[in-house]
Design an enzyme around this catalytic site. Structure first.
Site, PDB file in Angstrom:
ATOM      1  N   LYS A  13      67.306  21.411  20.204  1.00  0.00           N
ATOM      2  CA  LYS A  13      68.560  20.655  20.337  1.00  0.00           C
ATOM      3  C   LYS A  13      68.355  19.224  20.838  1.00  0.00           C
ATOM      4  O   LYS A  13      69.081  18.319  20.442  1.00  0.00           O
ATOM      5  CB  LYS A  13      69.533  21.412  21.245  1.00  0.00           C
ATOM      6  CG  LYS A  13      70.081  22.690  20.602  1.00  0.00           C
ATOM      7  CD  LYS A  13      71.136  23.326  21.481  1.00  0.00           C
ATOM      8  CE  LYS A  13      71.569  24.665  20.926  1.00  0.00           C
ATOM      9  NZ  LYS A  13      72.613  25.307  21.748  1.00  0.00           N
ATOM     10  N   ASP A  41      78.738  23.032  20.708  1.00  0.00           N
ATOM     11  CA  ASP A  41      78.693  24.023  21.794  1.00  0.00           C
ATOM     12  C   ASP A  41      79.833  23.749  22.777  1.00  0.00           C
ATOM     13  O   ASP A  41      80.444  24.680  23.320  1.00  0.00           O
ATOM     14  CB  ASP A  41      77.359  23.949  22.543  1.00  0.00           C
ATOM     15  CG  ASP A  41      76.223  24.590  21.762  1.00  0.00           C
ATOM     16  OD1 ASP A  41      76.486  25.517  20.970  1.00  0.00           O
ATOM     17  OD2 ASP A  41      75.064  24.158  21.938  1.00  0.00           O
TER      18      ASP A  41
HETATM   19  P1  NDP Z   1      68.051  27.229  29.496  1.00  0.00           P
HETATM   20  O1  NDP Z   1      66.673  27.788  29.393  1.00  0.00           O
HETATM   21  O2  NDP Z   1      68.279  25.790  29.211  1.00  0.00           O
HETATM   22  O3  NDP Z   1      68.582  27.504  31.000  1.00  0.00           O
HETATM   23  C1  NDP Z   1      68.417  28.774  31.581  1.00  0.00           C
HETATM   24  C2  NDP Z   1      69.243  28.874  32.844  1.00  0.00           C
HETATM   25  O4  NDP Z   1      69.171  30.229  33.312  1.00  0.00           O
HETATM   26  C3  NDP Z   1      68.744  27.990  34.002  1.00  0.00           C
HETATM   27  O5  NDP Z   1      69.844  27.542  34.752  1.00  0.00           O
HETATM   28  C4  NDP Z   1      67.885  28.996  34.790  1.00  0.00           C
HETATM   29  O6  NDP Z   1      67.742  28.647  36.156  1.00  0.00           O
HETATM   30  C5  NDP Z   1      68.718  30.240  34.678  1.00  0.00           C
HETATM   31  N1  NDP Z   1      67.968  31.474  34.937  1.00  0.00           N
HETATM   32  C6  NDP Z   1      66.917  31.960  34.242  1.00  0.00           C
HETATM   33  N2  NDP Z   1      66.496  33.138  34.773  1.00  0.00           N
HETATM   34  C7  NDP Z   1      67.316  33.387  35.845  1.00  0.00           C
HETATM   35  C8  NDP Z   1      67.381  34.431  36.821  1.00  0.00           C
HETATM   36  N3  NDP Z   1      66.527  35.454  36.814  1.00  0.00           N
HETATM   37  N4  NDP Z   1      68.354  34.365  37.737  1.00  0.00           N
HETATM   38  C9  NDP Z   1      69.227  33.337  37.766  1.00  0.00           C
HETATM   39  N5  NDP Z   1      69.197  32.307  36.890  1.00  0.00           N
HETATM   40  C10 NDP Z   1      68.255  32.333  35.946  1.00  0.00           C
HETATM   41  O7  NDP Z   1      68.977  28.164  28.590  1.00  0.00           O
HETATM   42  P2  NDP Z   1      70.319  27.793  27.817  1.00  0.00           P
HETATM   43  O8  NDP Z   1      71.201  27.007  28.718  1.00  0.00           O
HETATM   44  O9  NDP Z   1      69.972  27.240  26.503  1.00  0.00           O
HETATM   45  O10 NDP Z   1      70.946  29.231  27.574  1.00  0.00           O
HETATM   46  C11 NDP Z   1      71.508  29.994  28.648  1.00  0.00           C
HETATM   47  C12 NDP Z   1      72.152  31.245  28.080  1.00  0.00           C
HETATM   48  O11 NDP Z   1      73.278  30.918  27.275  1.00  0.00           O
HETATM   49  C13 NDP Z   1      71.231  32.066  27.205  1.00  0.00           C
HETATM   50  O12 NDP Z   1      71.490  33.406  27.459  1.00  0.00           O
HETATM   51  C14 NDP Z   1      71.652  31.653  25.812  1.00  0.00           C
HETATM   52  O13 NDP Z   1      71.326  32.615  24.844  1.00  0.00           O
HETATM   53  C15 NDP Z   1      73.143  31.532  26.001  1.00  0.00           C
HETATM   54  N6  NDP Z   1      73.792  30.661  25.019  1.00  0.00           N
HETATM   55  C16 NDP Z   1      74.836  31.178  24.296  1.00  0.00           C
HETATM   56  C17 NDP Z   1      75.511  30.396  23.400  1.00  0.00           C
HETATM   57  C18 NDP Z   1      76.651  30.983  22.654  1.00  0.00           C
HETATM   58  O14 NDP Z   1      77.098  30.374  21.674  1.00  0.00           O
HETATM   59  N7  NDP Z   1      77.174  32.111  23.068  1.00  0.00           N
HETATM   60  C19 NDP Z   1      75.134  28.989  23.142  1.00  0.00           C
HETATM   61  C20 NDP Z   1      74.025  28.544  23.956  1.00  0.00           C
HETATM   62  C21 NDP Z   1      73.394  29.372  24.847  1.00  0.00           C
HETATM   63  P3  NDP Z   1      66.502  27.742  36.677  1.00  0.00           P
HETATM   64  O15 NDP Z   1      66.936  26.321  36.483  1.00  0.00           O
HETATM   65  O16 NDP Z   1      66.352  28.143  38.085  1.00  0.00           O
HETATM   66  O17 NDP Z   1      65.317  28.098  35.820  1.00  0.00           O
END
Ligand code: NDP
Length: 276
Positions: free
Chosen positions: A67, A103
């Site tokens: 993206k 999004d």
């Molecule tokens: P990113 O990898 O950019 O961000 C991941 C986030 O999750 C960070 O804030 C990270 O925190 C946090 N995280 C990861 N593991 C844990 C944990 N064990 N406990 C707490 N927090 C955690 O991912 P995206 O933002 O791209 O995607 C996030 C979610 O949204 C995914 O599940 C994705 O599939 C979903 N999504 C759904 C969409 C839809 O259309 N429905 C569109 C886009 C995304 P930290 O900074 O500490 O690592």
């Protein structure tokens, strides 16, 4: 034959081809237009995109991990895409690549009620949280951001005029009594779709027992089964939007850009949920 695609890595589990091909059929475009999934590695992404117009593609969705690159290679970008710093929708016309981020609009379209004047808690500070926070702040919502790594929540809050949420209950969780909308934009819950080991839902600082009818919950995670958070919130009477509905709404916004037509939401919903 105008062609469309979603590009990502991995991409084989994407529901976008089923969802968009169902929509194209419903619009009577099924014999002319097509939508496919294309797996591409980051090193080859820009070259692949540049070749697409010659191959008959008029647009593409872009997902993880492309993206940011999609915005970077575009010739022109919408204000949301520039502000969020990422694009999920590209259009090819007159030899130029136009970038949009649906999004954010997809998330807004999926909300049970307009967010203006509300108080939101966003969990996460990654790519999807950026789109959600931007969408909410630009629609007059007071936004608090919690993230596992607090510095990222601080940075996102500063950038978009939100505030960072700190644990404010004796048990280390976040109070939700004064919150209208909770958005899970972390990867917690995604095991529901990937069959991979899911982080423990208790790693989110929310007490499911404290949710109730006054709350709206949007869980961006989706899959074959409901996430723990969605299940718990529904059981307590909260208004719940799951990640598939958000996926449908962002796809619908992309389809409107490419075809100029009103997208058939129900056909897209059924296909995304595997009910067709
Ligand atoms: P990113 O990898 O950019 O961000 C991941 C986030 O999750 C960070 O804030 C990270 O925190 C946090 N995280 C990861 N593991 C844990 C944990 N064990 N406990 C707490 N927090 C955690 O991912 P995206 O933002 O791209 O995607 C996030 C979610 O949204 C995914 O599940 C994705 O599939 C979903 N999504 C759904 C969409 C839809 O259309 N429905 C569109 C886009 C995304 P930290 O900074 O500490 O690592």
């Amino acid at each position: 034959m105008p062609k469309l695609a979603v590009l990502g890595q991995p991409i084989s589990h994407s529901r976008s081809p089923a969802m968009h091909n169902a929509a194209l059929a419903e619009l009577g475009l099924g014999d002319e237009w097509s939508y496919e999934a294309i797996e591409v590695a980051p090193d080859h992404f820009a070259a692949r995109i540049r070749a697409m117009p010659r191959e008959g593609f008029v647009g593409a969705n872009v997902t993880v991990p492309h993206k940011l690159a999609a915005l970077a290679l575009s010739d022109m970008a919408s204000e949301p895409a520039r502000a969020i710093g990422a694009a999920n929708t590209l259009s090819f016309a007159s030899g130029r690549v136009a970038a949009e981020n649906t999004d954010a609009t997809g998330f807004l379209d999926a909300l049970p009620e307009p967010p203006e004047g509300g108080r939101a808690l966003v969990l996460g500070a990654g790519g999807s949280a950026r789109a959600v926070v931007w969408a909410l702040v630009t629609h007059g919502t007071s936004v608090a951001i919690w993230n596992r790594t607090p510095a990222r929540a601080d940075g996102l809050a500063r950038e978009f005029g939100a505030r960072a949420a700190k644990a404010n209950r004796p048990d280390g969780l976040l109070r939700t009594a004064d919150i209208d909308l909770i958005v899970n934009a972390t990867t917690v819950g995604m095991g529901a779709s990937t069959q991979e080991e899911d982080p423990d839902p208790r790693s989110l600082p929310i007490d499911a027992d404290a949710l109730g009818e006054t709350h709206q919950l949007v869980d961006l995670a989706y899959g074959a089964v409901e996430t723990e958070l969605v299940r718990a919130a529904k059981a307590r009477g909260a208004r719940v939007v799951d990640g598939l509905e958000v996926l449908v709404r962002q796809g619908a916004a992309s389809l409107r850009i490419w075809t100029g037509l009103d997208p058939p939401i129900e056909a897209m919903r059924l296909a995304a949920r595997g009910s067709t």
